[in-house]
Design a protein around this motif. Structure first.
Motif, PDB file in Angstrom:
ATOM      1  N   THR A 129      21.768   2.111  21.896  1.00  0.00           N
ATOM      2  CA  THR A 129      22.732   0.944  21.121  1.00  0.00           C
ATOM      3  C   THR A 129      23.975   1.447  20.655  1.00  0.00           C
ATOM      4  N   ASP A 185      12.184   0.106  22.246  1.00  0.00           N
ATOM      5  CA  ASP A 185      12.827  -1.227  21.647  1.00  0.00           C
ATOM      6  C   ASP A 185      13.112  -0.724  20.162  1.00  0.00           C
ATOM      7  N   LYS A 186      14.155  -1.030  19.659  1.00  0.00           N
ATOM      8  CA  LYS A 186      14.647  -1.239  18.308  1.00  0.00           C
ATOM      9  C   LYS A 186      14.307  -2.736  17.718  1.00  0.00           C
ATOM     10  N   VAL A 187      13.816  -2.907  16.639  1.00  0.00           N
ATOM     11  CA  VAL A 187      13.575  -4.232  16.222  1.00  0.00           C
ATOM     12  C   VAL A 187      14.143  -4.078  14.635  1.00  0.00           C
ATOM     13  N   LYS A 191       9.363  -7.760  21.395  1.00  0.00           N
ATOM     14  CA  LYS A 191      10.483  -7.157  22.020  1.00  0.00           C
ATOM     15  C   LYS A 191      11.469  -6.897  21.025  1.00  0.00           C
ATOM     16  N   ALA A 192      12.495  -6.070  21.482  1.00  0.00           N
ATOM     17  CA  ALA A 192      13.732  -5.868  20.831  1.00  0.00           C
ATOM     18  C   ALA A 192      14.482  -7.056  20.309  1.00  0.00           C
ATOM     19  N   ALA A 221       7.126   0.834  18.270  1.00  0.00           N
ATOM     20  CA  ALA A 221       8.548   0.574  18.570  1.00  0.00           C
ATOM     21  C   ALA A 221       9.495   1.810  18.438  1.00  0.00           C
ATOM     22  N   ASP A 222      10.442   1.819  18.863  1.00  0.00           N
ATOM     23  CA  ASP A 222      11.167   3.262  19.006  1.00  0.00           C
ATOM     24  C   ASP A 222      11.526   3.303  17.561  1.00  0.00           C
TER      25      ASP A 222
END
Length: 519
Positions: free
Chosen positions: A101, A177-179, A154-155, A201-202
């Motif tokens: 990101t 995924d980053k949340v 989901k992210a 998650a990531d």
């Protein structure tokens, strides 16, 4: 998140031997007193497997002005190299996040990514999750609602608001995924589980929306839904960051306030936690850049420990305002505890505990009933050491067998001010260096460190006796006695007295001061 932890000395030596010294590799050995430049324990989160490190050349031995207890030169060299471990978290996390990101490019302080520090969120494209006491309203396909539980898969950015009487927000997304969970005036209680649970998650960002108060709680029990042993109001299996400018209040009647099984990062907000166990716990790294904290717990305030890799379990604090009132340790890192700034008001059994404790800056007030600072053998990655380079450390000690600063090995004071009020100022089993800074003991400035200052005996002592005490030995304390005074010299002669005191023995001798009978 993938990690590699590499010992610098091993890597460079191995590379030099295998390649015959090609590539111009140079190795410098930094002294323990200069460990602010140490960076040989690397968290390899970047996409590249290559790590480049520059070591600072060794300073002249003339920089060490005073040492009251000295080991052999060979032993000093070995210990200095052993302590030549990392004192900074690798910035490779930021590099890794920037590849995923664009808003997570690395910052000047490599402990924290830009996204960690910002505490901002984009409302465009964000998903609203409305909590309605016994239910949850959300129509986005990335949120699966089941009764009073919502699972985010989901992210993306999710804005939470409202009240949930008995339920949980669960993150179970892809490993990449980053949340971002924006808490915008929420109250979430779970009777038997975590209010927020990150299963996968990531990385997850818990952002405290400015101007809002958010209350999370557990009523006193944890019933498991998988094999992750959830034990906190906010529990994360992966990296988690708390940021923003809002307020977060956590109450946990049975477990921890916040618990992360990887890295826990906090960069802002007003955070108030009451917990039956630790207020905030991390497995690998607990890093705090800023925030206002009020932590009350029946165990530790801040705690980091990795039972699988004892080179981890590190705490780094660069700023913040801390009020910590706990039953055990205020700040406990099994491996490295490093404070670069912040204001601390601590009431605890022990104030700072770790294997290597390093204070570079900050204003720290400790009211302790046991040791104010305790550098103990908890990690094989370091030699127990307390090192102070700047800031102000004020320690008020309780009565009894207590030490303001206790190290199972070494003490290094290069700068700053240490102001101690108590019976015993320093207790150490290795070497002591006073290279700079100010030391005040019971209102008087001193210019050297002696073993067991204001005390005597062997190390930490060997227990207490009945109706009296016996102190003595070399560089430390030994307490004991059985109703009568007793002393011994190096030849083994013993003497005793009723209601009196006898002295003798090694260096500081043994003293009995008791009410009992002659022997």
């Amino acid at each position: 998140m993938k990690k590699r932890y590499i010992n610098l000395l091993t890597v460079v030596l191995s590379t030099t031997v295998l390649l015959g010294g090609c590539g111009g590799t140079k190795i410098y050995s930094a002294s323990a007193a200069d460990s602010s430049e140490m960076s040989s324990l690397i968290s390899g989160d970047s996409a590249s497997d290559t790590v480049e490190i520059t070591e600072k050349p060794e300073e002249s031995s003339s920089d060490t002005s005073e040492m009251t207890s000295q080991k052999s030169g060979d032993a000093d060299s070995v210990e200095a190299e052993k302590n030549n471990q990392v004192t900074d978290k690798s910035g490779s996390e930021s590099a890794d996040e920037s590849t995923n990101t664009s808003d997570e490019s690395s910052s000047e302080n490599e402990l924290f990514s830009d996204r960690d520090l910002s505490g901002e969120y984009d409302t465009e494209g964000a998903v609203k999750v409305v909590l309605n006491k016994t239910g949850i309203e959300c129509s986005d396909e990335g949120v699966e609602v089941s009764g009073s539980n919502a699972t985010i898969t989901k992210a993306g950015t999710y804005i939470l608001s409202g009240t949930l009487d008995n339920g949980s927000i669960i993150v179970d997304a892809d490993k990449e995924d980053k949340v971002q969970l924006v808490l915008s005036g929420v109250t979430i209680n779970s009777d038997t589980f975590a209010a927020i649970y990150v299963r996968q998650a990531d990385k997850v960002f818990v952002t405290l929306d400015e101007g809002t108060e958010n209350i999370l709680s557990n009523s006193g029990a944890f019933s498991q839904i998988d094999d992750n042993e959830v034990d906190a109001v906010i529990f994360s299996k992966d990296d988690i960051t708390v940021n923003g400018k809002g307020t977060l209040k956590i109450n946990c009647a049975a477990g921890n306030g916040i618990s992360g099984k990887d890295e826990v990062t906090i960069t802002g907000g007003v955070i108030e936690i009451e917990a039956a166990k630790h207020a905030i716990r991390a497995k690998d790294i607990l890093a705090i850049a800023d925030g206002s904290f009020k932590l009350v717990s029946d165990n530790d305030g801040l705690h980091a420990e990795n039972g699988d890799d004892d080179s981890l379990g590190n705490i780094y604090i660069t700023g913040g305002d801390f009020n910590i009132q706990v039953a055990d340790d205020a700040i406990h890192a099994n491996s490295l505890l490093q404070i670069d700034g912040g204001t601390f008001d601590i009431t605890a059994a022990e104030g700072l505990e770790g294997t290597y404790i390093k204070v570079n800056d900050g204003t720290i007030l400790i009211n302790a009933s046991d040791d104010g600072v305790n550098a103990a053998y908890k990690s094989s990655a370091y030699t127990p050491t307390f090192e102070m380079n700047g800031g102000t450390l004020t320690i008020n000690m309780g009565a009894g067998d207590t030490d303001a600063v206790d190290s199972n090995a070494d003490l290094i004071i290069n700068g700053g001010t240490i102001d101690i009020t108590g019976q015993s100022a320093f207790d150490y089993d290795g070497t002591a260096q006073h290279n700079g800074g100010t030391i005040i003991v019971n209102g008087q400035t001193v210019d050297s460190i002696t073993g067991q200052m204001m005390g005597g005996g062997m190390g930490r002592g060997m227990g207490r006796g009945k109706n009296g005490s016996m102190t003595g030995g070399k560089n430390g304390r030994m307490t004991g006695g059985m109703d009568s005074g007793m002393t011994g010299d190096m030849d083994g002669n013993m003497a005793g007295g009723k209601n009196g005191r006898m002295t003798g023995g090694m260096d500081s001798g043994m003293t009995g001061d008791m009410q009992g009978s002659d022997i």
